[in-house]
Design a protein around this motif. Structure first.
Motif, PDB file in Angstrom:
ATOM      1  N   THR A  42      84.655  36.792 -66.061  1.00 19.48           N
ATOM      2  CA  THR A  42      83.510  37.115 -66.906  1.00 19.48           C
ATOM      3  C   THR A  42      82.570  37.957 -66.066  1.00 19.48           C
ATOM      4  OG1 THR A  42      83.721  35.107 -68.216  1.00 19.48           O
ATOM      5  CG2 THR A  42      81.573  36.185 -68.236  1.00 19.48           C
ATOM      6  N   GLY A  43      82.176  39.105 -66.606  1.00 21.01           N
ATOM      7  CA  GLY A  43      81.316  40.002 -65.853  1.00 21.01           C
ATOM      8  C   GLY A  43      80.492  40.890 -66.763  1.00 21.01           C
ATOM      9  N   THR A  44      79.575  41.622 -66.162  1.00 21.89           N
ATOM     10  CA  THR A  44      78.692  42.537 -66.873  1.00 21.89           C
ATOM     11  C   THR A  44      79.287  43.936 -66.838  1.00 21.89           C
ATOM     12  OG1 THR A  44      76.780  41.221 -66.221  1.00 21.89           O
ATOM     13  CG2 THR A  44      76.349  43.470 -66.965  1.00 21.89           C
ATOM     14  N   LEU A  45      79.390  44.575 -67.987  1.00 22.39           N
ATOM     15  CA  LEU A  45      79.871  45.954 -68.046  1.00 22.39           C
ATOM     16  C   LEU A  45      78.826  46.850 -67.380  1.00 22.39           C
ATOM     17  CD1 LEU A  45      81.950  48.028 -69.065  1.00 22.39           C
ATOM     18  CD2 LEU A  45      80.633  48.138 -71.192  1.00 22.39           C
ATOM     19  N   THR A  57      84.185  49.340 -65.836  1.00 18.42           N
ATOM     20  CA  THR A  57      83.905  48.619 -64.605  1.00 18.42           C
ATOM     21  C   THR A  57      82.974  47.453 -64.914  1.00 18.42           C
ATOM     22  OG1 THR A  57      84.106  50.672 -63.360  1.00 18.42           O
ATOM     23  CG2 THR A  57      83.021  48.829 -62.247  1.00 18.42           C
ATOM     24  N   PHE A  58      83.339  46.282 -64.385  1.00 23.91           N
ATOM     25  CA  PHE A  58      82.576  45.056 -64.602  1.00 23.91           C
ATOM     26  C   PHE A  58      82.126  44.504 -63.261  1.00 23.91           C
ATOM     27  CE2 PHE A  58      85.482  45.573 -68.093  1.00 23.91           C
ATOM     28  CZ  PHE A  58      84.720  45.250 -69.203  1.00 23.91           C
ATOM     29  N   GLU A  59      80.894  43.980 -63.242  1.00 19.54           N
ATOM     30  CA  GLU A  59      80.352  43.360 -62.036  1.00 19.54           C
ATOM     31  C   GLU A  59      80.192  41.869 -62.288  1.00 19.54           C
ATOM     32  OE1 GLU A  59      76.079  43.642 -60.097  1.00 19.54           O
ATOM     33  OE2 GLU A  59      77.280  45.443 -59.662  1.00 19.54           O
ATOM     34  N   LEU A  60      80.712  41.072 -61.370  1.00 14.94           N
ATOM     35  CA  LEU A  60      80.599  39.624 -61.474  1.00 14.94           C
ATOM     36  C   LEU A  60      79.298  39.162 -60.851  1.00 14.94           C
ATOM     37  CD1 LEU A  60      83.589  40.288 -61.944  1.00 14.94           C
ATOM     38  CD2 LEU A  60      84.131  38.121 -60.883  1.00 14.94           C
ATOM     39  N   THR A  67      78.875  40.804 -53.907  1.00  7.68           N
ATOM     40  CA  THR A  67      78.964  41.320 -55.266  1.00  7.68           C
ATOM     41  C   THR A  67      80.344  41.932 -55.444  1.00  7.68           C
ATOM     42  OG1 THR A  67      76.597  41.774 -55.326  1.00  7.68           O
ATOM     43  CG2 THR A  67      77.968  42.911 -56.944  1.00  7.68           C
ATOM     44  N   VAL A  68      81.021  41.534 -56.518  1.00 15.21           N
ATOM     45  CA  VAL A  68      82.378  42.003 -56.774  1.00 15.21           C
ATOM     46  C   VAL A  68      82.389  42.791 -58.071  1.00 15.21           C
ATOM     47  CG1 VAL A  68      84.736  41.263 -57.292  1.00 15.21           C
ATOM     48  CG2 VAL A  68      83.397  40.038 -55.577  1.00 15.21           C
TER      49      VAL A  68
END
Length: 84
Positions: A42-45, A57-60, A67-68
């Motif tokens: 689950t991550g932020t677009l 690209t998604f950031e967790l 930060t991944v």
């Protein structure tokens, strides 16, 4: 939703659950698990690129100061679900 549906529906900042439908390996933290984790999260677009193949690209959420980001390309089937 599939990649094409997600591409059209999602905007930068949306929080999304991504899955490639593969089962989670039993040993957490090993190489097979890390490979699985890069396609199930689950991550932020944070970015969309319409270069071929298209990619998102998604950031967790940061964990222990790290930060991944994962990039999902259109050519590898994934499902996308918005979170509440």
């Amino acid at each position: 939703m599939n990649f094409a549906e997600a591409w059209n529906a999602l905007t930068i900042g949306d929080v999304i659950s991504v899955s490639d439908s593969m089962p989670e390996p039993s040993k957490v933290g090993g190489l097979p698990w890390r490979a699985w984790r890069s396609h199930n999260f689950t991550g932020t677009l944070v970015a969309k690129s319409d270069a071929q193949p298209r990619r998102m690209t998604f950031e967790l959420a940061p964990l222990d100061g790290a930060t991944v980001r994962y990039e999902i390309v259109e050519t590898i089937p994934h499902s996308f679900e918005t979170t509440s």
